[in-house]
Write an enzyme that holds these catalytic residues in place. Sequence first.
Site, short mmCIF file in Angstrom:
data_model
loop_
_atom_site.label_atom_id
_atom_site.label_comp_id
_atom_site.label_asym_id
_atom_site.label_seq_id
_atom_site.Cartn_x
_atom_site.Cartn_y
_atom_site.Cartn_z
N GLU A 130 0.67 -1.13 -0.03
CA GLU A 130 -0.02 0.12 0.14
C GLU A 130 0.77 1.44 0.01
OE1 GLU A 130 -3.47 -0.11 -0.14
OE2 GLU A 130 -3.17 -2.17 -0.38
N PHE A 131 0.57 2.08 -0.92
CA PHE A 131 1.43 3.52 -0.89
C PHE A 131 1.50 4.31 0.40
CE2 PHE A 131 -0.18 3.33 -5.79
CZ PHE A 131 0.93 2.40 -5.68
N LYS A 192 2.73 14.69 -14.55
CA LYS A 192 1.66 15.76 -14.24
C LYS A 192 0.43 14.90 -13.77
CE LYS A 192 -0.40 16.47 -18.81
NZ LYS A 192 -1.85 16.57 -18.23
N HIS A 222 5.81 14.48 -20.85
CA HIS A 222 6.23 13.75 -22.09
C HIS A 222 6.33 14.35 -23.40
CE1 HIS A 222 1.70 13.53 -22.32
NE2 HIS A 222 2.18 13.50 -23.74
N GLU A 260 -6.72 17.33 -31.18
CA GLU A 260 -7.05 15.80 -31.28
C GLU A 260 -8.29 15.42 -31.77
OE1 GLU A 260 -5.52 13.32 -27.56
OE2 GLU A 260 -6.30 15.26 -26.86
N ASP A 279 -5.52 20.83 -18.28
CA ASP A 279 -4.62 19.62 -18.73
C ASP A 279 -3.77 19.94 -19.59
OD1 ASP A 279 -4.39 16.68 -18.92
OD2 ASP A 279 -5.42 16.70 -20.81
N HIS A 284 1.87 21.49 -20.99
CA HIS A 284 2.47 20.90 -22.54
C HIS A 284 2.48 22.22 -23.23
CE1 HIS A 284 1.86 16.97 -21.32
NE2 HIS A 284 0.56 16.69 -21.27
N LYS A 376 -10.61 18.74 -28.05
CA LYS A 376 -10.77 17.14 -28.40
C LYS A 376 -12.04 17.26 -29.60
CE LYS A 376 -8.88 15.11 -24.89
NZ LYS A 376 -7.94 13.89 -25.00
#
Length: 532
Positions: A130-131, A192, A222, A260, A279, A284, A376
Amino acid sequence: MSTPSNAPDSTSSATSPKLDLGSHASNPAGPAGKHPAPPCTLVIFGAGGDLTKRLLMPALYNLTVDGLLDAQMKIIGVNHGEGETSAWRDELSAALQQFAADKASTFHTSKLDEKAWGSLAQRLEYMAGEFESDDTYANLKQKLANTPGGNVVFYLAVTSRFFKPIVEHLGKAGLLKEGDDGAGFRRVVIEKPFGTDLASARDLNAHILSYAKEEQIYRIDHFLGKDTVQSILAVRFANALFEPVWRREYIDCVQITASETIGVEGRGKFYEQTGAFRDMLPNHLFQLLGMVAMEPPNSFDAEAVRDKKADIFDAIQPLKADDVVFGQYGKGPAGQGYREEPDVASDSQTETYAAARVFIENWRWAGVPFYLRTGKRLAARRTEISVQLKAVPFRLFRDTPVDALTPNVLTLRIDPTHGTSFDFNVKAPGPVMQMGAVQSSFNYGDFFDEQPNVGYETLLYDCMLGDETLFQRADSIETSWAAVEDVLHPKGSPLPVHGYPAGSAGPAEADALLAQNGHTWRPLSKDADAKK
């Protein structure tokens, strides 16, 4: 951002297939001049999660094929629930095989290389824990007692609510203590979202930095792992053609697009809490802005590059409500609307599209608008940066059959196509001085054997080397959130969310935002993609 040594590389493989979730590779040979990272143990918290299966393990596989992992390297996967190492290996093997089969048309093999996978699989060890349990870290400490060189990288492939408790437990267990002589590094990689606004980012930074030093924290984005993003600095600073005009005297505007065609893909719960703006914009897209707008560093040393990017984020004018447009896709040619998606409220006001006008207050960029957009269910999938130069005087062409000259635009194409293009004017054939708009373009695949890459190979490799160039510092994180604070927490009414049909270029209000300064968005359509 590691730079190659001059020594030959005897460890890379020229035969083992690598996984590529998007690029088009014809030559699987490893990168020349690179050598294995130092021996270390990689501890992945969230071993059973989607990130581990989809990105981390394919990236580690590709690094194995390239011979860039030390022979002594170990990988420990920590996750909730009981499990066996053999079962975890089988699960990861099946996931990698499926990726290979699904992406057979975009890379040269549909099967894993058994030797390469066997080399990676034998390094894997599963550990249940467990974390937020002290026992987990006591057990982990025992396993790390004999780690090669004392070097450990802790990768937090978990939801953001576990960032603070995991780092706290690592610190209290003594697992972040490094050797007094510099031997035995301990590093923490954090995905993130790094906060959801300025206050939460400051709180998270303060908490983790009470247990670790700044140079031990690797905040990963990324986007910065893409070769085409890293090449922005090469295009700018290695070519005398571009840098002299890379300033307000010659540039009219800059557009940064990350669009996207997909919807939220079953991530309705996440998106309802986050939205497109949080987001994508402060992380980014701001990272791309930083690469485009930064001053030339004196070297590619990590701190030299990160200092220049930090200066840009600090110079961004705080965004106001008038600088931002929110949108939400409704039913259209590309399918159902956002409110019909699973786990989305029927009256949701969450934005799936965000556009922003950004100004940088420094000597190079004062008065030049940077337009950022993401969304999106748009007309095309595209990540690109377009730099539009100012118009030339039209007087010379007033008696020609042309009403206006096409602006000169340099476009850096990041995804899904990799390359650059330049729009300019020439004389059309014939006896009359008539202008014609043309485009000169370059595709990476025409000149280079693009290496299979899922976007994490360079980042993982650089972390093991201790190269922080492509990772974010605490100050840059906080200044980025500070720039958008008034949008996230408006003093008046929340920003309106405008509708747009699924499959379109976005809301009309985003077009009006650019029209205020006499600009228009670069075309976002499948037809435009076909021309590339």
